[in-house]
Design an enzyme around this catalytic site. Structure first.
Site: not given
Ligand SMILES: NC(=O)c1ccc[n+]([C@@H]2O[C@H](COP(=O)([O-])OP(=O)(O)OC[C@H]3O[C@@H](n4cnc5c(N)ncnc54)[C@H](O)[C@@H]3O)[C@@H](O)[C@H]2O)c1
Length: 372
Positions: A15, A75, A94, A96, A118, A270
């Site tokens: 992506r 990412k 993102y 995380h 997120e 996930d």
């Protein structure tokens, strides 16, 4: 503002953080855009497509990170990318952070302002920048499950929609949220006999009202789940308990009650997976067998359809990116609590309580942090 988009470097990530359409919108708002050469390739966007709308294409990620006021990605930044971030720079992607102490420490040390897709929320407390990827994974789940069911892949050899005179596959979807709803719609569109289980009665009512019998709904008690799973050709795991690991809803012992060659598609992998026998797999090697039951457990399902995923993510991130660019990150966050909820790290401080708890790092409230 100068908005920069590097090529993603995480393995198997195709992506891109900024589509030519999104770049064109930013330029129309008076901003400048640079993208790294080849950044859009994995999603089918050529460098010329970016040049055509007036974006600059630069040779290296170094140049993107050195020049951009705001870096837009998909990412979490990898270690080499984190080393390029600088004080005052905005990173929108993102992240995380909760399971990732190294990244968290590097972002704090960088002095940058890191906003995580997120944790951005909308007015109803939902997660608008996570939802598009759940929609993609949900729609993909019956597609990969149908492939898994094929005989050559170890499956039962059952066709989703059946044929005249032969009944359809029985599909059970556990969890009727974003993933589960899209999975049920596609499975039922393929002609399968679909039941959605959820433990939220209001959610089951809503699904029943919205889809008017397109698929059945059932309360997710342990006994009812076991009954339905034993009859199923395919089970799609789509549960989420926010902030927690996925509950294990099918034990290894229960596999022996299932039909041989049935398919388990664990979308919740996930979050650790909702079947006891689930372990994360990759697009290269997506399925494996346990006790005669086929498992598909790819943790980044949207990567399989990078172009659709890029476009879907871009549609969701664009309004936020434009506000950050138009107003500046501080004013944009003062005007929108949901965007402020996306702030994870600012000027050397962690600003997300869940991450702080997970990693035992002191947290400064985001509203205080942006005033400093
Ligand atoms: N593998 C991938 O590539 C991928 C991509 C996107 C999302 N996901 C994952 O898919 C999962 C679902 O995401 P979502 O966006 O649909 O979440 P969601 O919050 O929209 O829906 C989750 C649903 O699960 C229900 N639920 C919780 N516990 C349950 C139980 N014991 N039995 C039945 N239902 C239960 C909730 O009531 C809710 O309706 C998450 O774990 C998410 O991380 C994975």
């Amino acid at each position: 503002m100068l908005i920069g988009c590097p090529k993603e470097i995480k393995p198997q990530e195709y992506r891109v953080g900024l589509t030519p359409h999104a770049a064109a919108e930013a330029i129309a708002h008076g901003h400048d855009v640079i993208v790294e050469m080849g950044a859009g390739e994995g999603s089918g966007f050529t460098d010329d497509a970016y040049r055509a709308i007036g974006a600059g294409v630069v040779d290296t990620a170094d140049e993107v990170f050195a020049r951009a006021d705001m870096v837009v990605k998909v990412k979490e930044p990898q270690a080499v990318e984190r080393a390029k971030l600088r004080e005052g720079q905005v990173l929108f992607t993102y992240l995380h952070l909760a399971p990732d102490p190294d990244q968290t420490r590097d972002l704090i040390d960088s002095g940058a302002t890191a906003i995580a897709y997120e944790t951005v929320t909308d007015r109803d407390g939902r997660l608008p920048l996570l939802a598009p990827m759940s929609e993609v994974a949900g729609k993909l789940a019956p597609q990969v499950g149908a492939w898994t069911l094929q005989k050559a892949n170890g499956g039962r050899g059952v066709l989703m929609g059946g044929v005249p005179g032969v009944g359809p596959a029985k599909v059970v979807v556990i969890g009727g949220g974003v993933v589960g709803t899209q999975a049920a719609r596609v499975a039922s569109g393929m002609g399968a006999d679909v039941t959605v289980l959820d433990m939220s009665l209001p959610r089951l009512r809503q699904l029943d009202d919205m889809f008017r019998g397109e698929f059945k709904t059932s309360y997710s008690s342990k006994a009812r789940t076991a009954e339905l799973v034993a009859e199923a050709d395919m089970v799609i795991g789509a549960v989420l308990i926010p902030g927690a690991a996925a509950p294990k809803l099918i034990s290894r012992a229960e596999l022996s009650e299932m039909k041989p060659g049935a398919a388990l598609v664990d979308v919740a992998i996930d979050q650790g997976g909702c079947f006891e026998t689930s372990k994360a797999t990759t697009h290269q090697d997506p399925i494996y067998e346990v006790d005669g039951i086929m498992h598909y457990c790819v943790a980044n399902m949207p990567g399989a359809v990078a172009r659709t995923s890029t476009l879907a993510l871009g549609n969701a991130t664009l309004p936020y990116m434009l506000r950050l660019a138009d107003l500046g990150w501080r004013a944009a966050m003062e005007a929108d609590e949901g965007l402020l909820a996306g702030l994870n790290v600012h000027a050397g401080k962690l600003t997300n309580y869940a991450v702080g708890r997970a990693l035992e790092i002191d947290v400064v409230s985001p509203s205080l942090a942006i005033k400093a």
